[in-house]
Write an enzyme that holds these catalytic residues in place. Sequence first.
Site, PDB file in Angstrom:
ATOM      1  N   PRO A  13     -17.094   3.911  -1.796  1.00  0.00           N
ATOM      2  CA  PRO A  13     -17.295   4.992  -2.603  1.00  0.00           C
ATOM      3  C   PRO A  13     -16.126   5.807  -2.660  1.00  0.00           C
ATOM      4  O   PRO A  13     -15.347   5.799  -1.893  1.00  0.00           O
ATOM      5  CB  PRO A  13     -18.362   5.683  -2.232  1.00  0.00           C
ATOM      6  CG  PRO A  13     -18.225   5.508  -0.597  1.00  0.00           C
ATOM      7  CD  PRO A  13     -17.803   3.992  -0.375  1.00  0.00           C
ATOM      8  N   GLN A  47     -15.278  11.419  -1.915  1.00  0.00           N
ATOM      9  CA  GLN A  47     -14.339  12.348  -1.434  1.00  0.00           C
ATOM     10  C   GLN A  47     -13.336  12.482  -2.327  1.00  0.00           C
ATOM     11  O   GLN A  47     -12.853  13.722  -2.488  1.00  0.00           O
ATOM     12  CB  GLN A  47     -13.707  11.577  -0.171  1.00  0.00           C
ATOM     13  CG  GLN A  47     -14.702  11.747   1.086  1.00  0.00           C
ATOM     14  CD  GLN A  47     -15.233  12.823   1.440  1.00  0.00           C
ATOM     15  OE1 GLN A  47     -14.349  13.663   1.625  1.00  0.00           O
ATOM     16  NE2 GLN A  47     -16.729  13.021   1.393  1.00  0.00           N
ATOM     17  N   ASP A  65      -6.964  -3.432   8.613  1.00  0.00           N
ATOM     18  CA  ASP A  65      -6.416  -4.555   8.034  1.00  0.00           C
ATOM     19  C   ASP A  65      -6.042  -5.605   8.762  1.00  0.00           C
ATOM     20  O   ASP A  65      -5.509  -6.678   8.259  1.00  0.00           O
ATOM     21  CB  ASP A  65      -5.211  -3.866   7.254  1.00  0.00           C
ATOM     22  CG  ASP A  65      -5.955  -3.187   5.754  1.00  0.00           C
ATOM     23  OD1 ASP A  65      -5.238  -2.228   5.103  1.00  0.00           O
ATOM     24  OD2 ASP A  65      -7.010  -3.054   5.653  1.00  0.00           O
ATOM     25  N   ASN A 112       0.815  -1.047  -0.044  1.00  0.00           N
ATOM     26  CA  ASN A 112      -0.012  -0.008   0.002  1.00  0.00           C
ATOM     27  C   ASN A 112       0.891   1.326  -0.041  1.00  0.00           C
ATOM     28  O   ASN A 112       0.435   2.489  -0.128  1.00  0.00           O
ATOM     29  CB  ASN A 112      -0.959   0.061   1.405  1.00  0.00           C
ATOM     30  CG  ASN A 112      -2.296  -0.977   0.929  1.00  0.00           C
ATOM     31  OD1 ASN A 112      -2.169  -1.575  -0.085  1.00  0.00           O
ATOM     32  ND2 ASN A 112      -2.812  -1.370   2.067  1.00  0.00           N
TER      33      ASN A 112
END
Length: 427
Positions: free
Chosen positions: A130, A133, A311, A31
């Site tokens: 979604p 933002q 996570d 990430n």
Amino acid sequence: MTSTASFSSDAFFIEGGTTLRGSVRVSGSKNATLPIMFASLLTEEECTVEDVPDLLDIKTACELLTNLGASYERSGKVLVFNASDLKSCEAPKEIVRKMRASVLSMGPLLARFKKAKVALPGGCSIGARPIDQHLKFFERAGAKVSIKEGYVFLEVESLEPVEFTFDLITVTGTENALLYLSRVEGRSVLRNIALEPEVMDLVEVLKKMGAKIEVEDRTAIVEGSEELGGFTHRVIPDRIEAGTLMVAIAMTGGEGTLENVNPNHLGAVIEKLTESGAKVKAFSESKLYVKGPAYKPLTIHTREYPGFPTDMQAQFMAMLSVVEGVSQIYENIFEKRFQHAHELKKMGADIILEGRKATVKGVEKLKGTVVKSTDLRASASLVLAGLIAEGCTTVTDIYHLDRGYERLEEKLKGLGACIERLPALVS
Ligand code: EPZ
């Protein structure tokens, strides 16, 4: 330990009951690598990324970059990118569908071309996810944003500095805005930003490229430049892979040392493992020691960094399913991130789900059986459960796990686990 079964995608076959012991090296962070790869789109100069993990998501990001006209060379864990000759500003559906993080191409493409066309990432098994933002930021930055036939179209007349406050803390939303603003001359202010180590690693790279970025609390001041240079950067260690390995060692009652890990990125995980009775000792900024067992029940609330990471929620659920007493897990980040609970219950776990709360009553033993991966961290939690279950466990659909863990079975085998990868049935 053999299994003759075969499935339509790779599976793991695990014989439970071994105690994990030894030393293991943690891979570079998926990430952190992904947004840093997309930063290479902001310059015509060469960009070198070191300690890149060999993962499906990284391959998908390389596919997208080449689709856009960038080139790259990989030697071992080093990837060298060159985006001097981009041909397209479109991230197509077939790639975005494979990897939601493709949405991070939006900021760089808009900054480079003043337009971008990116397929809308769908939801996944952990929630709707979604990107409102992200789009709200780009609109505030002056872009015209429209959605047609599953694509987001963005266009901007000129790159203007902006002040923007996120309604909620979003990791890739923050990264998309930073990628865009690093190429915008003038002083921009971003408020209520995410502070995950992966976001801060991207900030380091953008500063190496020539952007001026100061982060104070949850506010970033960005002075971008149209002339960003290349960079060489070694990505931070993967704190979630590290946390997963720490839980694996603790829940098997073993002991081990992790190399290439930054304990400062694991405060909440170390806190909860210690609270559960495991021993954790940080040797330096790159090494730590962990010793099980974990035997006290916990109450966990997932939060944005530096809180307990969402996570790591699935992995702790696996561990707590055999800890005597009652543990409570509140998943405050994603609305549907308990898919692994259904599979753990097939192994005999006693888990009650009520909305965002999971109540885990410790049972004596889990029983090995066939369980199905539904998402990246859920698959890790099922592998961990297999390590301590009685008998053998088969975890199917391991492609979910391969998206975010570099040869996890080799790492666990190196610590003494009885685990084999069953190659997919050649269909
Ligand atoms: C990043 O996802 C990570 N992925 C996720 O890791 C991680 O779970 C997540 O951050 C939270 O830490 C990458 O970095 C590639 P968010 P992201 O935007 O950025 C809502 C893994 O396991 N939200 O911080 O997509 C959203 O629905 C993956 O490696 C909006 O409502 O997460 C969620 O409830 C899984 N609107 C919450 O905010 C938006 O525009 C946090 O999402 C954006 C987000």
